[in-house]
Structure formats: structure tokens, C-alpha cells
Write a protein that holds these residues in place. Structure first.
Motif, PDB file in Angstrom:
ATOM      1  N   GLU A  72      12.098  -2.188 -12.860  1.00  0.00           N
ATOM      2  CA  GLU A  72      12.778  -3.434 -13.260  1.00  0.00           C
ATOM      3  C   GLU A  72      13.344  -4.162 -12.055  1.00  0.00           C
ATOM      4  OE1 GLU A  72      13.998  -5.221 -16.265  1.00  0.00           O
ATOM      5  OE2 GLU A  72      12.005  -4.406 -16.735  1.00  0.00           O
ATOM      6  N   HIS A  73      13.870  -3.392 -11.114  1.00  0.00           N
ATOM      7  CA  HIS A  73      14.533  -3.998  -9.959  1.00  0.00           C
ATOM      8  C   HIS A  73      13.571  -4.259  -8.803  1.00  0.00           C
ATOM      9  CE1 HIS A  73      18.163  -2.808 -12.183  1.00  0.00           C
ATOM     10  NE2 HIS A  73      18.721  -3.816 -11.549  1.00  0.00           N
ATOM     11  N   GLY A  74      12.291  -4.137  -9.068  1.00  0.00           N
ATOM     12  CA  GLY A  74      11.294  -4.549  -8.071  1.00  0.00           C
ATOM     13  C   GLY A  74      10.995  -3.536  -6.985  1.00  0.00           C
ATOM     14  N   MET A  75      11.459  -2.300  -7.168  1.00  0.00           N
ATOM     15  CA  MET A  75      11.322  -1.308  -6.101  1.00  0.00           C
ATOM     16  C   MET A  75      10.098  -0.413  -6.261  1.00  0.00           C
ATOM     17  SD  MET A  75      13.902  -2.110  -4.315  1.00  0.00           S
ATOM     18  CE  MET A  75      15.100  -3.393  -4.723  1.00  0.00           C
ATOM     19  N   VAL A  76       9.558  -0.379  -7.457  1.00  0.00           N
ATOM     20  CA  VAL A  76       8.450   0.515  -7.770  1.00  0.00           C
ATOM     21  C   VAL A  76       7.337  -0.307  -8.420  1.00  0.00           C
ATOM     22  CG1 VAL A  76       7.790   2.310  -9.430  1.00  0.00           C
ATOM     23  CG2 VAL A  76       9.807   2.643  -7.983  1.00  0.00           C
ATOM     24  N   ASP A  77       6.077  -0.002  -8.059  1.00  0.00           N
ATOM     25  CA  ASP A  77       4.969  -0.775  -8.618  1.00  0.00           C
ATOM     26  C   ASP A  77       4.647  -0.421 -10.057  1.00  0.00           C
ATOM     27  OD1 ASP A  77       3.725  -2.645  -6.609  1.00  0.00           O
ATOM     28  OD2 ASP A  77       3.939  -0.831  -5.403  1.00  0.00           O
ATOM     29  N   ARG A  78       4.578   0.880 -10.314  1.00  0.00           N
ATOM     30  CA  ARG A  78       4.189   1.311 -11.669  1.00  0.00           C
ATOM     31  C   ARG A  78       4.833   2.630 -12.044  1.00  0.00           C
ATOM     32  NH1 ARG A  78      -1.346  -1.033 -13.028  1.00  0.00           N
ATOM     33  NH2 ARG A  78      -1.541   0.575 -14.629  1.00  0.00           N
ATOM     34  N   ILE A  79       5.041   2.802 -13.349  1.00  0.00           N
ATOM     35  CA  ILE A  79       5.430   4.098 -13.903  1.00  0.00           C
ATOM     36  C   ILE A  79       4.137   4.747 -14.380  1.00  0.00           C
ATOM     37  CG2 ILE A  79       6.866   5.282 -15.569  1.00  0.00           C
ATOM     38  CD1 ILE A  79       8.424   3.423 -13.681  1.00  0.00           C
ATOM     39  N   VAL A  80       3.842   5.938 -13.887  1.00  0.00           N
ATOM     40  CA  VAL A  80       2.592   6.594 -14.248  1.00  0.00           C
ATOM     41  C   VAL A  80       2.868   7.970 -14.858  1.00  0.00           C
ATOM     42  CG1 VAL A  80       0.363   7.388 -13.407  1.00  0.00           C
ATOM     43  CG2 VAL A  80       1.451   5.401 -12.342  1.00  0.00           C
ATOM     44  N   HIS A  81       2.363   8.177 -16.066  1.00  0.00           N
ATOM     45  CA  HIS A  81       2.477   9.477 -16.728  1.00  0.00           C
ATOM     46  C   HIS A  81       1.749  10.522 -15.879  1.00  0.00           C
ATOM     47  CE1 HIS A  81       1.858  12.661 -19.660  1.00  0.00           C
ATOM     48  NE2 HIS A  81       2.693  12.054 -20.488  1.00  0.00           N
ATOM     49  N   ARG A  82       2.379  11.687 -15.775  1.00  0.00           N
ATOM     50  CA  ARG A  82       1.842  12.729 -14.890  1.00  0.00           C
ATOM     51  C   ARG A  82       0.368  13.021 -15.173  1.00  0.00           C
ATOM     52  NH1 ARG A  82       5.588  17.723 -14.592  1.00  0.00           N
ATOM     53  NH2 ARG A  82       6.825  16.215 -13.394  1.00  0.00           N
ATOM     54  N   LEU A  83       0.015  13.024 -16.443  1.00  0.00           N
ATOM     55  CA  LEU A  83      -1.366  13.402 -16.783  1.00  0.00           C
ATOM     56  C   LEU A  83      -2.353  12.257 -16.504  1.00  0.00           C
ATOM     57  CD1 LEU A  83      -0.723  15.498 -20.007  1.00  0.00           C
ATOM     58  CD2 LEU A  83      -0.903  16.261 -17.615  1.00  0.00           C
ATOM     59  N   SER A  84      -1.820  11.082 -16.151  1.00  0.00           N
ATOM     60  CA  SER A  84      -2.698   9.969 -15.751  1.00  0.00           C
ATOM     61  C   SER A  84      -2.716   9.781 -14.245  1.00  0.00           C
ATOM     62  CB  SER A  84      -2.206   8.658 -16.384  1.00  0.00           C
ATOM     63  OG  SER A  84      -1.889   8.830 -17.727  1.00  0.00           O
ATOM     64  N   LEU A  85      -1.877  10.542 -13.543  1.00  0.00           N
ATOM     65  CA  LEU A  85      -1.655  10.259 -12.121  1.00  0.00           C
ATOM     66  C   LEU A  85      -2.934  10.374 -11.291  1.00  0.00           C
ATOM     67  CD1 LEU A  85       0.420   9.489 -10.012  1.00  0.00           C
ATOM     68  CD2 LEU A  85       1.034  11.902  -9.793  1.00  0.00           C
ATOM     69  N   LYS A  86      -3.706  11.432 -11.538  1.00  0.00           N
ATOM     70  CA  LYS A  86      -4.938  11.592 -10.756  1.00  0.00           C
ATOM     71  C   LYS A  86      -5.873  10.404 -10.998  1.00  0.00           C
ATOM     72  CE  LYS A  86      -8.359  15.190  -9.640  1.00  0.00           C
ATOM     73  NZ  LYS A  86      -9.594  14.451  -9.375  1.00  0.00           N
ATOM     74  N   GLY A  87      -5.999  10.031 -12.266  1.00  0.00           N
ATOM     75  CA  GLY A  87      -6.871   8.905 -12.608  1.00  0.00           C
ATOM     76  C   GLY A  87      -6.393   7.615 -11.953  1.00  0.00           C
ATOM     77  N   ASP A  88      -5.084   7.400 -11.964  1.00  0.00           N
ATOM     78  CA  ASP A  88      -4.527   6.202 -11.339  1.00  0.00           C
ATOM     79  C   ASP A  88      -4.830   6.172  -9.845  1.00  0.00           C
ATOM     80  OD1 ASP A  88      -3.267   5.590 -13.852  1.00  0.00           O
ATOM     81  OD2 ASP A  88      -1.786   4.444 -12.696  1.00  0.00           O
ATOM     82  N   LEU A  89      -4.648   7.327  -9.198  1.00  0.00           N
ATOM     83  CA  LEU A  89      -4.900   7.366  -7.754  1.00  0.00           C
ATOM     84  C   LEU A  89      -6.378   7.093  -7.469  1.00  0.00           C
ATOM     85  CD1 LEU A  89      -2.672  10.391  -6.692  1.00  0.00           C
ATOM     86  CD2 LEU A  89      -2.287   7.971  -6.201  1.00  0.00           C
ATOM     87  N   GLU A  90      -7.266   7.637  -8.316  1.00  0.00           N
ATOM     88  CA  GLU A  90      -8.696   7.378  -8.113  1.00  0.00           C
ATOM     89  C   GLU A  90      -8.996   5.888  -8.233  1.00  0.00           C
ATOM     90  OE1 GLU A  90     -11.033   9.848 -10.706  1.00  0.00           O
ATOM     91  OE2 GLU A  90     -10.151  11.710  -9.943  1.00  0.00           O
ATOM     92  N   ARG A  91      -8.440   5.262  -9.274  1.00  0.00           N
ATOM     93  CA  ARG A  91      -8.644   3.814  -9.453  1.00  0.00           C
ATOM     94  C   ARG A  91      -8.124   3.050  -8.235  1.00  0.00           C
ATOM     95  NH1 ARG A  91      -5.616   1.825 -14.524  1.00  0.00           N
ATOM     96  NH2 ARG A  91      -6.379  -0.251 -13.946  1.00  0.00           N
ATOM     97  N   LEU A  92      -6.885   3.361  -7.880  1.00  0.00           N
ATOM     98  CA  LEU A  92      -6.207   2.658  -6.787  1.00  0.00           C
ATOM     99  C   LEU A  92      -7.005   2.779  -5.496  1.00  0.00           C
ATOM    100  CD1 LEU A  92      -3.760   1.093  -5.927  1.00  0.00           C
ATOM    101  CD2 LEU A  92      -2.423   3.196  -5.980  1.00  0.00           C
ATOM    102  N   LEU A  93      -7.383   4.003  -5.155  1.00  0.00           N
ATOM    103  CA  LEU A  93      -8.110   4.208  -3.899  1.00  0.00           C
ATOM    104  C   LEU A  93      -9.470   3.521  -3.952  1.00  0.00           C
ATOM    105  CD1 LEU A  93      -7.231   7.951  -3.193  1.00  0.00           C
ATOM    106  CD2 LEU A  93      -6.266   5.901  -2.111  1.00  0.00           C
ATOM    107  N   GLY A  94      -9.998   3.352  -5.161  1.00  0.00           N
ATOM    108  CA  GLY A  94     -11.297   2.703  -5.307  1.00  0.00           C
ATOM    109  C   GLY A  94     -11.295   1.258  -4.808  1.00  0.00           C
ATOM    110  N   PHE A  95     -10.117   0.632  -4.835  1.00  0.00           N
ATOM    111  CA  PHE A  95     -10.014  -0.762  -4.390  1.00  0.00           C
ATOM    112  C   PHE A  95      -9.802  -0.881  -2.892  1.00  0.00           C
ATOM    113  CE2 PHE A  95      -8.353  -1.110  -8.808  1.00  0.00           C
ATOM    114  CZ  PHE A  95      -9.219  -2.072  -9.279  1.00  0.00           C
ATOM    115  N   LEU A  96      -9.361   0.204  -2.268  1.00  0.00           N
ATOM    116  CA  LEU A  96      -8.809   0.103  -0.914  1.00  0.00           C
ATOM    117  C   LEU A  96      -9.709   0.756   0.125  1.00  0.00           C
ATOM    118  CD1 LEU A  96      -5.126   0.850  -1.914  1.00  0.00           C
ATOM    119  CD2 LEU A  96      -6.121  -1.377  -1.335  1.00  0.00           C
ATOM    120  N   PRO A  97      -9.580   0.314   1.373  1.00  0.00           N
ATOM    121  CA  PRO A  97     -10.414   0.857   2.448  1.00  0.00           C
ATOM    122  C   PRO A  97     -10.216   2.359   2.633  1.00  0.00           C
ATOM    123  CG  PRO A  97      -8.697  -0.576   3.345  1.00  0.00           C
ATOM    124  CD  PRO A  97      -8.651  -0.717   1.865  1.00  0.00           C
TER     125      PRO A  97
END
Ligand SMILES: [Zn+2]
Ligand SMILES: [Zn+2]
Lengths: 299, 320, 299, 320
Positions: free
Chosen positions: A274-299
Motif C-alpha cells: 500500500e505504501h509503495g515499498m513492495v511490488d507484489r504480495i506472492v503466495h509461497r506456493l506461487s513464488l517459484k512460478g512468479d520468479l520464472e515469469r519475472l525472469l522470463g522478461f528480463l536479461p
């Protein structure tokens, strides 16, 4: 009610100012409900335990299978560094680096040695960190995970050194960098050496970000003090687990010093988002998937 | 204000003053006086050469101890204060601006503990909010842009612990300062003139050179807080101060700081002018020494300096 | 009371949303009390005038001698661009540049031409800006001053172009850059051309700041809209005159849209300093000295 | 919702629907129907080919007009939203994150006007606060750091006019975006999909390429505000819209934007899918075209582009 109870417990886990004995005692509450792991927690004597958040009974094996997330209320219990790495990396891909670095009691601080020995025995770790390289969805990364069970995940010289080495390795090998934090903050027993780990990790990071590989920081419950005020927040993307307490000074200390009653939500991951300090709240069981998605966009 | 361990000295001084009044021409009384004066001097030396760490902490916090304003007014030929973080506010707990110190145009920054009740409250006793650290970040960037050396005077009990500070990202602001300090392409030097406590101090003293006044301290946490956490008893603050190894001598001995700047007998507050002069000489000497160093060397050396520090050993025994 | 009266007047001068007719009518209040200048204001018919702030009588010559600052209450009245430059530059050192650029009525906007002719006649300026080079305490600088009397100091293509040329000249000649703003914001009569001057001045500035010469922005009463949201705030050091109203949207429009009564101090220079947006409040008669000091520290 | 000038078309449609119900097999009625359908088609063409500027503004504001969310969901194979300015908050009025559009990994940013009452209020109807512009600045910096092109979908009535927005430096935040846009070393392209009003729009569309939907508008000020200021009568908004020359055709004609993206007959809200597809094709084409351009050329061309724009002439007659 349950929330307040849990909050009470959470309060106890907030920030270095509240202290290590405290964390340890709190930690035992978890060890009751925490699953057996490679990381040295002894086998469970009971088959099921009661969720401190929702009060429902949970089978140890269910909790284990869900990496310490309550199947009933989704409360995220602390996760050991080895389990965290098992959660995030492709099976068999993790290779530890920089093992065999041990804290020295240069200050001769009252029972620091005993605490270290206890923590090592209990966790099977050298210190409050496990670091190395691994694959996340086939993408090679450098990663480190802090372990709250080891003197409250406090950042002493070993944590600082291994974080710095992980950052440097990521830089020279041109790998994405992922650091999962769980820490009460600085490790008082190492005095100024502990403080200086903030500077150490920052100089390492400031060189890494001159390159163009991403650094993703994951904040888990709790992340406070010197860790939050150095490498854990200086990331390109900051993710946090639901309900995790994150901040610089713990709420209890703030309430004591300012005599102000703070809201339930104070310093939760959701509050920080809410206060702009964190990009996303990620459920632990989604964390690996989120990191895979995220890294997929980046060099 | 008189610290407990200063009491015997004060008594001496009062007795001497009293005798002076009685004395008049009488020879043996004058002899008595001079004997007492020698004893006083001896007492001063004995007490001040054996201050315990916690006693030094008390000296470092002494309300009459010269603070940022005194140094600024005495050492800067001109000081043009700048303000604001450009995001939310201006935090009077830290001040900074353009200054001329000796032959150097610099960016001068410091914690402002104030001089009276009003200014102390206004400066929040030197405990900064995120706005303060973001203002400091602006000063770091300004120095980098104009290739001006940065001089920081550190004197803080720590970053402020409060609701607003957390809501606006205290940890994020401090972290951003540390990241900026690490890559700033100009000399950054600091002098710890009083309290150097926690990340709130480090955000302004992880510099190329750290001078430290004899009775100032540098610590990861305040002794009182450490005592209540580790010993579960704030009353054991003196022990904690001992255990934390937070004195200038400890820091110099452990290679954390570069120089101990001696204080006059009785502490800085007993002779502010000579103290400020000593700090000024140190700053000028260091500025002269660093002024020709190229940015890359500065960053390289700074990197090595902070990369090295740690209390750990590898299995094979060699330091990590 | 006087304050509120002045506030009322100030309100009228806030921001492009409130509009140009408004500013012009307000401007006339000043022309009563404004001194004769090289810039074309006609000679005064009265020997003294009444200060709209403190209500005291002021002799025109005193006001003139103090560059439109009330000798009694120190209220800062608007200052024309030529007077501003006389105030800041060493005598005889100013050389105008980029004169002879005139606005074109490319949109054919209802009575824009007439307004331009009126403004030119009244001020003797080509547009709402005077720019060139001069010396400040012997230091050569590039400088520009906006003139509120010219259609409310609004930024049309000529203001944008001359600001951009001044910035570019400062860059190529390696000179410090000083811009004094007084503007209601964009010049609606030029539609999107006016809007695009924000981009024009920003690209010029973004190149200038790649060099290492300082840019000092001086905000005077009023500075709003497209000027505040582009070059006027993107400075290394931002100074403001006491009591000047500074912001993006004028207080009156905000009160109309949000139905909220705003405090007296809203958007004053002092308010902006409190909120971290401005470095210092500088009295008009100290401004030259402040700039000399400031430039003395910088490359 | 039906706009006034859409009324005759709606009537037509209703009559046709009615006839259909009556019709059944009867031949001549079917003839009548097809005649009416032709007439309807003609009416559509007549009305929509002669929309006044203010009518286009109304189309641009149409609540059913496809907005950021619709484009995001249709055009991005994956969208990983990021949030927060790292200073104060997260502004839902502008959203952004990492996205895959066609063959390109990009940073996708846009004003979020929302889709229902709740989301519209939450997104403050697309009017951003300083937090929003600072979040956008963070996205610009992220794109620069990772060399990702930036795609912006512009749809805002302007930056929010409010107390908090002014207290936290609305003008400073917009200015910082313009400065960042000017030097960003990657392609930055934008499409104006609805409203492009005032500095709040420019902070996100002063880009290397600007596409503009046929019925969207770009203006220094809202027609209503312009009317009340210049004509002292908000009722004359239509005249103001006329005078401001704010339509896509005007912008293309004056070389402010690069492309007019045609809308289906009846406006984007009558056929969102084809509209979104058209915008997507334009974005992909432009991304393909710019993807190999080196940073210096990009900045150079961008500089010239915005440096050039102006309605002025020098004494000697040549454009300034
Ligand atoms: Zn549960
Ligand atoms: Zn007056």
C-alpha cells in the motif's frame, strides 16, 4: 481473536530491538508446528498440530507438503533456508557455495559461542544463510536464503560475507540474483562488525547493478533492521509473502517509544505494498512460478 | 549538567574557589591552593584516562557537547544550506548544503541535535525520518554531479523509530543512501563527533575516511537497548556498552575508523573551541590528501574497505 | 484581513486554469503600484499608492527603488522581466539574445492576435520572456526571466523556444543557467503547441544536466501549471521569493473541484519549502547576493 | 449509455428490430427492412464522418470505450504488474509492469480508468497523484536499466487537482517524468486511446512515436475548463474544443503525432475487439521498426522531434 493471538506472536518476532532470546522462544512455537526438514529439526513427536492462526488441526505432512502454509487459513509459517531453496529451485539443480565460513566471536560477547553452537546443531547450517547457484524453471541464478531459526536470521559477518559473495558471483557469472530474507536485523553479538555488513552488502550490490542482470528480493516474515535497511530493499523488484512483517524498527519498540497503539495491519507485507515499498504480495506456493515469469522478461 | 564521574572534580574546583575567596595575601593558603590545583589536575587525568565505555557514551551525549551547528559555524567560511527531499518534506534532523572548508568547496552534511529545547525538539534529537535520508541522498547526488567532496558530521542516537517513519519507508531510505555512498565518484569523509548509532549513522559514515572524537562512540545499537534485549535489563547498559566494544579506541584498533581525534581533558564540552579546531584540522588534512584521487580509485578503495570488514573465518582458518 | 485581501488577489493569479483575463485584470491592480520601467509601463499618474497587503501608503519611487517590495510590510509585488534582470545582473553586463521571435496564431484562436499586440505594446517585449547573458558578481551566466504582465507569463512557443535556446547556449558556452519564473502556466491560445513546450524545454534541460554546470531556478509569484511541471522545478537548486504562490493547479480550482477549503498558507513558497520542494526562501533584495554566493561554490 | 448524436442511429436500430418481430415471411417487409438497414448504415457514416471535435471528445470519454485493462488483457501475452513509487505509496490511477507484446518484452504502462464504479473510483478516473508519476519514473528507469522498450497507453483527463497532490509535489513529479523520458536509452512509444489531457498526459506521451485513435484527443486543457476561462462560460465547451484543435486529424496534420489509428464505424465502443487489434498492430509494427535503433540515435531523434515543435516565427520570417 486468532488474528490477535497470532499478532501477539508476530509482535514477538519483530526486529532486532526486541531481541534474540525472544525470537528463539517464539521459534519454538513454530518448531511444534514446523515440519521435519533436511535442515536439522528433529522428527515430530505428534502427528498433527494446531494452527496458531486459525486454530484448526493440521497434519504435519500436509503442512510439510505445503511448505509450512496452513492448508486451512493459508497462514505462512517461517520456512527454513534449505526448504526455501527446495521450494524455489528445480530439483537437484542447487549447488551450495561459500560453505565453511564461520562466525568468530571477536568481541568475546557473553554466550555468543554457545548460541552459535546451539544454532548450528539445531539447523545443521554454518550460519543464518544458505547460498549458492540453482536453476529456476531452467534459468540459472545465484541465490541466497536467510534462515530465521539461526539466531533470528540476524545478519552477522557470515551472512554479510555470503550475501556479498553471492552478489559478486552473480555479477561475474552474469546471473540473475535472488535473495530471500527472513531476519530480525543485525547480530548484536558482533557489534560494529554486524553493522558494517550493511555497508559490505551495499558496496557489492552497487557494483552488481552497474551490470544489467536483475536482482529480485523476496521479503518473508519477519524482515527488519539492518537487512531491510541494506540489500533486501535495494532490489529491482521486491516481492513479499502474505502477512509477513517487514520494516526497520519493530512495532513493539515503536509502541513503547511513541506510546502510540499501532493498527493490526502495521508493517504487514500488504501495508508495505500500500505504501509503495513492495511490488507484489506472492503466495509461497506461487513464488517459484512468479520468479520464472519475472525472469522470463528480463536479461 | 554534571555527569556522576565528574562530581569529584567539581568538588575540587569548588573547594579551590572557596579557598581563593578566603586566601587573600596569606602565603601558606596560596601553597594549599596550588597543591589542590595539582591534585585536581591529577584527578582529571586519572578519571578521564580511565573512562568506562558507558561513561564515554555519556560524554558523547553531553548536552553541552559541541554539535553540528558549532562545527558548521566555526569551520565553514560560508555555508549555503539547501533543503528538501523533493518528495515529501524537509527533515531538520539532518542539515546540509554547500560550504567552504579551508581551500575546499564541499557539500557539508550533519545530524542537527540542536542547542536548546526548541531546536532539539525541532531536530528530533538528531533522529532522522526518511525525508532526512532522502535529502541526504539528494546531497550525495549533487556532490557527484558537481564533483564536490562530501564532509559528514555524524551525531545521532539512530534513525527515528516511529509510525510515519515506517509508513514512508525508513529502511528503503537508509538503503538508498548506502547504495549512493558506495558509488559516489568524489571523496566522502566523515567525523563522528558524538553518537554514531545504528543504520541511521552508517547511512552517513560508510565513507572513504572516518575520524572519530576520543569520547564519541559507534555502535550497531544503543547500549540501553542492547542491555534490555540481551540481558533483559536496561540497567545493565554499562555492561552492554563494554560488550559492544563501541569506543573510538576499539574502532581504531579494529581498523573500522582511521583516526582518533583527541579531546581536551574533561571532554569536548570542557573546551569546544579546541575540539572543533582539532576536527577541522583533521578534515582539512584528509581533504587535501584525497582531493586529487580519481573517481575510479576512490570507488575501488572504498569497495575494498567495506568488502573486507567482518568477524569470520573460513574452515581452512584464513579470514574469509 | 489585509492578508486575506491579498490572498484574494493572489488567488486570482493562480494557475492557467483560472485564466488569462483574470490575470490581466489583476495585473492592472499592480500597474497602479508598479513602478515605471524600461519595459514599457506608462509613467505613474499618482505620486504614491496604497499597499494592498498592509494598507500603508507607499511612494512610487520607494517601491521602484526596492524593486516592488513594500518598504513597510516587505510584500513582494510582481517584477517585470527587465526589472528582474536589472536586479540580478551587474550593471551594463546584460546582453539580450534570441530577440525577434514572435508568436504565430497557428490555431486562429479567438482574439489571440489582439491580446499579443496589447501585451507587446504594454510591455515592450516580444513575448512573456527576456533572455540572454549577463554577469552576476562578475560570473558570466545565461539567464531568462518570465514576465507575468505578458498574458500572465503563460508559456507559449516563444517562451518555450527562448528558454530552450538559453539552455542550449548555456550548455555550449559552459555557463551556469538561471531562470526566473512567473507564469500562470500554459498559453491556451496556442493549444497543443503550448503543451509541447514542456517537452521542448525538458529535452533541452536533460542534455544540459549531462554537463556539470549548475542550473538555479527562481520561483516568483505566481508559478503554476506547465512551467512548474517542466523546467522550473527540474533544477539543481530551487529558490523562491517570500509569499510566492507556487504549484501545479491553482488553489481556487482545487477548492472548486474538491469542495475543500484550503489553508491560507497553501502553495506559498514557505509551504513548498516545508514540503521539501524548494531549497530556500530568498528576499528579493538578497537574491543577487544569494546567487553570487551559490555560484561561488559551483563549477 | 447513448450519446446525443447517437440517438437517431439508436432509433433506426429499434425500428428495424421492431419490424423484424412483425416481419415473418412477408417479402415487402423484408424489403423495407433492408432499405432501413442501408439507411442506417448511411446515417452511421454521415454522423461519424462529421463528428465535431467536442463530439469526438465525448466518444473519447465514452464509459464503454475500451480502456487500459482491455488492451492489456488482449495485447499482452503475459503481464507482470509492478507497483509502488518506493517513497510514499502506490497509485492505482496508473499501472505498469513487464509484458510480452508480440515478440517483444516491454515495460507496459497506462492510465487505468477502471471498468465499473469501484475500479473507476479506485483509479481516480485516470487522474494520477505524484505517487503515480513517480511510479512511472521508476518504470522508465527499470526499462533503461534492462534495455526494454516502453509502451504507454494514454487515457487521462489530466493530473489530479487536489490538496495531497499539491502537498507532495505534483509539478515536481511530472517534471521528473519529462526529464526521464528525454534521456531514456530505449524506444518509448505511446498510443492515445482516449483522453490525452494536459501535463498529466504529456508526462507519458512525449515519446519516440505517438499513435492516436481516430476519436481520441490531445489537449493542453479540457475544453470545459478552457471555455470557462477564455469564454467565461463552461457551456461553450464545444467552441473551445473547436478552437483548441485537439482531434487526431489536427495532431497528425500538425506533425505532433505520427499516426491516426482508425476506429470502427460508431467509435471504439461499438467494436472494442477490432479497435484493440488495430492498436496492437500499430504498436507491434513500431516496436519492430525501432527495436534495432541504438540509444544515441533514439535520444538524438527524440531531441530534435520535441525541440522543433512550436508556433513561432523569427523576424526574418523563417520558423524559429
Ligand atoms: Zn491455519
Ligand atoms: Zn505593504
Amino acid at each position: 481473536m486468532a488474528a490477535r493471538g497470532a499478532r501477539g506472536a508476530l509482535r514477538g518476532r519483530e526486529g532486532w530491538r526486541i531481541g534474540i532470546r525472544n525470537w528463539l522462544s517464539k521459534r519454538r512455537e513454530y518448531s511444534r508446528s514446523a515440519p521435519e526438514t533436511e535442515s536439522g529439526v528433529g522428527p515430530m513427536d505428534s502427528v498433527f498440530t494446531k494452527c496458531e492462526q486459525c486454530g484448526q488441526p493440521i497434519y504435519e505432512k500436509d503442512l510439510r507438503a505445503r511448505f509450512n502454509v496452513c492448508p486451512n487459513c493459508e497462514f505462512h509459517y517461517p520456512l527454513s533456508a534449505p526448504e526455501r531453496i527446495r521450494l524455489l529451485t528445480d530439483t537437484g539443480s542447487f549447488q551450495e557455495r561459500d560453505g565453511g565460513i564461520f562466525a568468530e566471536d571477536l568481541l568475546g560477547f557473553e554466550d555468543y559461542r554457545q548460541r552459535l553452537e546451539k544454532a548450528r546443531a539445531k539447523t545443521g547450517l554454518d550460519d543464518a544463510i544458505l547460498s549458492g547457484t540453482g536453476a529456476i524453471g531452467g534459468r540459472q541464478v545465484a541465490l541466497a536464503a536467510l534462515d530465521f531459526r539461526f539466531i533470528g536470521g540476524s545478519m552477522g559477518s557470515v551472512v554479510g560475507e555470503r550475501v556479498a559473495r553471492t552478489i559478486e558471483f552473480a555479477g561475474t557469472e552474469e546471473l540473475p540474483l535472488i535473495i530471500v530474507s527472513a531476519s530480525g536485523g543485525a547480530r548484536m553479538f558482533e557489534g560494529v562488525y554486524s553493522l558494517m555488513q550493511m555497508a559490505k552488502t551495499s558496496v557489492a550490490l552497487s557494483r552488481y547493478v552497474e551490470g544489467s542482470w536483475p536482482y529480485v528480493s523476496v521479503l518473508t516474515d519477519p524482515t527488519f533492521g539492518g537487512v531491510t535497511a541494506s540489500f533486501a530493499t535495494a532490489a529491482d523488484v521486491v516481492l513479499a509473502e502474505p502477512g509477513a512483517r517487514i520494516g526497520f524498527t519493530g512495532a513493539r519498540v515503536i509502541e513503547q517509544t511513541t506510546k502510540e497503539r499501532l493498527p493490526e495491519s502495521f508493517q504487514t507485507a500488504e501495508f508495505q505494498r500500500e505504501h509503495g515499498m513492495v511490488d507484489r504480495i506472492v503466495h509461497r506456493l506461487s513464488l517459484k512460478g512468479d520468479l520464472e515469469r519475472l525472469l522470463g522478461f528480463l536479461p | 549538567m554534571i555527569l556522576d564521574f565528574e562530581r569529584p572534580i567539581k568538588d575540587f574546583e569548588e573547594r579551590i574557589a572557596e579557598l581563593r575567596r578566603l586566601a587573600g595575601p596569606s602565603a601558606e593558603l596560596r601553597g594549599e591552593i596550588s597543591r589542590l590545583e595539582e591534585a585536581l589536575d591529577a584527578a582529571r587525568r586519572r578519571i578521564y584516562s580511565n573512562l568506562s565505555p558507558y561513561q564515554r557514551v555519556q560524554v558523547a551525549r553531553h548536552p553541552e557537547r559541541p554539535n553540528f551547528r558549532a562545527y558548521r559555524d566555526a569551520l565553514a567560511d560560508d555555508f549555503y544550506e539547501l533543503s528538501g527531499d523533493r518528495f515529501f518534506g524537509d527533515d531538520p534532523a539532518v542539515r546540509g548544503g554547500l560550504a567552504r572548508i579551508g581551500d575546499h568547496n564541499v557539500v557539508l552534511i550533519g545530524h542537527d541535535k540542536g542547542t536548546d529545547v526548541n531546536s532539539r525538539v525541532r531536530g528530533n534529537f538528531g533522529m532522522a525520518h526518511p525525508e532526512g535520508y532522502r535529502k541526504v541522498k539528494r546531497f550525495y547526488d549533487l556532490a557527484a554531479r558537481f564533483r564536490l567532496p562530501v564532509v559528514v558530521l555524524v551525531d545521532t542516537p539512530g534513525a527515528f523509530a516511529g509510525r510515519g517513519a515506517e509508513e514512508r519507508g525508513q529502511a528503503w531510505a537508509i538503503s538508498a543512501d548506502l547504495m549512493a555512498l558506495a558509488r559516489i565518484p568524489v571523496p566522502v569523509i566523515s567525523a563522528i563527533i558524538g553518537e554514531g548509532c545504528s543504520g541511521g549513522a552508517l547511512a552517513m559514515c560508510a565513507t572513504d575516511y572516518i575520524g572519530m572524537l576520543e569520547n564519541s562512540y559507534l555502535s550497531v545499537i544503543a547500549p540501553e537497548a542492547c542491555a534490555s534485549i540481551i540481558f533483559r535489563d536496561p540497567g545493565r547498559a554499562a555492561e552492554a556498552a563494554e560488550a559492544l566494544k563501541l569506543t573510538a579506541a576499539d574502532m581504531k584498533g579494529r581498523g573500522i575508523v582511521d583516526e582518533i581525534i583527541p579531546e581536551p581533558l574533561g571532554g569536548a564540552h570542557n573546551d569546544p573551541d579546541s575540539t572543533i579546531k582539532a576536527v577541522g584540522n583533521s578534515l582539512n588534512r584528509v581533504l587535501d590528501g584525497l582531493s586529487d584521487t580519481d573517481p575510479e580509485t576512490l570507488r575501488e578503495v572504498r569497495y575494498e574497505r567495506y568488502r573486507r570488514i567482518g568477524a569470520h573465518a573460513s574452515e581452512n582458518g584464513q579470514a574469509g
